[in-house]
Design an enzyme around this catalytic site. Structure first.
Site, PDB file in Angstrom:
ATOM      1  CG  HIS A 125      -0.233   1.499   6.204  1.00  0.00           C
ATOM      2  ND1 HIS A 125       1.066   1.226   6.569  1.00  0.00           N
ATOM      3  CD2 HIS A 125      -0.552   0.545   5.285  1.00  0.00           C
ATOM      4  CE1 HIS A 125       1.508   0.166   5.909  1.00  0.00           C
ATOM      5  NE2 HIS A 125       0.542  -0.266   5.132  1.00  0.00           N
ATOM      6  CB  SER A 126       0.370   7.316   9.608  1.00  0.00           C
ATOM      7  OG  SER A 126      -0.545   7.306  10.696  1.00  0.00           O
TER       8      SER A 126
END
Length: 509
Positions: A173-174
């Site tokens: 998700h980064s």
């Protein structure tokens, strides 16, 4: 079934770029820097760094079903011209030792053999659906090694009940918010009827009416009041306000890492949902949330009945406690996501596109009850959604977390991100998909099923439309929802009951 090969050896990707001195900074690692890669050492945004905290280490999963076997060589050849053109998918995340170990993006040359994973599968497997389900579940027990860009594509050339092959994207998700990542995946597809054309998404109508035409001052007063109430509720939830303990309660404990999750999906008719929408003069969002209210009420009623040793418990006998507080956390990107065309241009022409995690939270109250009239679930959902549209909750919760981040640092902001979901019961989302058949690098797609893992919730419900179908996807912790297929059945049966009620009442013209 585990992915083939030892995880550590399978994830030995390119070594980080050899230590170079540039503007007084130092990059960890060894190996020669590719000549065709320009230096890019942009620091990770604070939001991206939050997703690396142990309590909030989140991955996005996108399950793609195809009508044909997937040609691995064709996929690899196309990835090099599309996905790898995005800097986040061709950059390592390394620590800058000159800046207290803060992480930064460093471009690298990507070895696709380390990212495209093809497990050895036997065509004689007795239960292909269960094999695929177990494989994806096993992915949720692992993370991607930092020695390579944080994404993978798993290709399973195994025929299941609804597809000839399955592809599974796993993206940390980064790298971006969920909507942007899904848009990027779709930007890698093309229409089957026109291989040069990008997918077409339905045009979303604005949910923010003009205050002048909506009651003027009174409309603005209501907006301000709703926002204040919602923000206070968010703060109270972060501090002390918890949902009622139900069979669906129980997220991760503080500091808990990745745990086993099961991903199950079911495809239903989008035309049935549109029939309900048109008959009741609501929206697709209203209908899918109403179906979720009905399905969860049926499921919880059965679970409470089983706890009372009433194995025959159905909706005819109400086993539900009164006044259940059950809320869903909806994480929203408050900055408009880049469109498919903008992302396609970025990959093909090197143009710029908006990117990043600007995430706010919205708390959706789910009223759990058994209704005599199935349409009451949709009416209840519409009332909740209309109320939430008339609020700026997501924007203000984003700025609260941003303020905590500036004042107290990454760990405090990550704790807050974790705290609110930990005090609520589930996560909910609905994503609009293409209106025509598309192909994933020439492979016609049957369905698209996005989900996530690494969040505290024991249950996540996602809806994804595609052509004339809607796929509902459950991501569950097995100790919380031991029978996810039954929950799928309850959601599907609830849709049928609501549709039948619309027809029976003559609401369809």
């Amino acid at each position: 079934m585990e992915p083939v090969g030892d995880l550590d050896s399978r994830q030995q990707a390119l070594k980080p770029i050899q230590t170079k001195r540039s503007a007084g900074r130092e990059v960890e690692g060894d190996g020669e820097k590719p000549e065709d890669i320009e230096e890019e050492e942009e620091p990770l945004s604070p939001a991206a760094r939050i997703f690396h905290e142990p309590c909030f280490n989140v991955y996005v999963i996108a399950i793609v079903g195809c009508k044909t076997r997937i040609n691995v060589d064709v996929v690899k050849a196309n990835l090099g011209h599309t996905l790898l053109k995005h800097p986040r998918f061709s950059s390592l995340q390394v620590k800058d030792m000159k800046k207290d170990g803060d992480m930064k993006w460093v471009r690298t040359k990507v070895d696709l053999d380390k990212h495209v994973i093809v497990p050895r599968l036997h065509n004689t497997i007795d239960s292909p659906d269960k094999t695929v389900e177990d494989y994806i579940s096993n992915l949720s027990k692992t993370s991607i090694d930092f020695s390579k860009p944080l994404w993978e594509l798993h290709i399973l050339n195994l025929k299941t009940s609804d597809a000839e092959s399955i592809a599974v994207f796993r993206i940390h998700h980064s790298l971006g918010d969920g909507m942007s990542l899904m848009s990027l995946v779709l930007a890698c597809t093309r229409q089957i009827s026109n291989p040069e054309a990008l997918p077409t998404l339905p045009v979303k109508k604005s949910s923010n009416p003009d205050p002048v035409n909506s009651g003027g001052i009174w409309w603005t007063i209501q907006l301000v009041w709703n926002t204040i109430v919602d923000v206070l509720m968010f703060v109270a939830t972060a501090l002390f306000l918890k949902d009622t303990v139900t069979p669906l309660s129980g997220g991760q404990k503080k500091g808990d890492g990745l745990g086993s999750r099961r991903f199950v999906y079911r495809t239903v008719s989008l035309d049935d949902i549109k029939l309900i929408k048109n008959g009741m003069k609501t929206t697709i969002n209203d209908v899918v949330m109403g179906v979720s209210l009905a399905g969860l009420s049926r499921y919880l009623n059965r679970r409470y009945g089983e706890a009372k040793e009433d194995k025959g418990a159905t909706e005819k006998k109400n086993n539900l406690p009164k006044n259940i507080r059950l809320r869903a956390t909806l994480l929203m990107n408050i900055r408009p996501s880049p469109g498919i065309h903008a992302l396609a241009d970025m990959m093909e022409k090197g143009s710029k596109a908006k990117w990043g995690n600007w995430i706010g939270s919205v708390l959706l109250p789910f009223v759990i009850a058994l209704r005599d009239d199935p349409l009451d679930y949709v009416r209840q959902a519409k009332a909740i959604i209309d109320r939430k549209k008339h609020s700026r909750e997501a924007i203000f919760t984003f700025f609260i977390i941003k303020m905590v981040l500036k004042l107290f640092g990454i760990k405090a902001a990550a704790f807050l991100y974790h705290r609110v979901p930990n005090h609520t019961t589930m996560c909910f989302s609905n994503i609009v998909g293409p209106v025509e058949e598309i192909g994933f690098y020439g492979h016609p797609m049957v369905f698209l099923a996005p989900s996530v893992y690494g969040q505290p919730h024991g249950l996540m419900i996602h809806f994804q439309s595609y052509i004339n179908k809607m796929t509902l996807v459950l991501s569950v912790k097995e100790e919380i929802v031991p029978d996810p297929h039954q929950l799928c059945n309850d959601l599907e049966e609830s849709l049928k009951l609501i549709k039948d009620a619309v027809i029976a009442k003559g609401l369809v013209k």
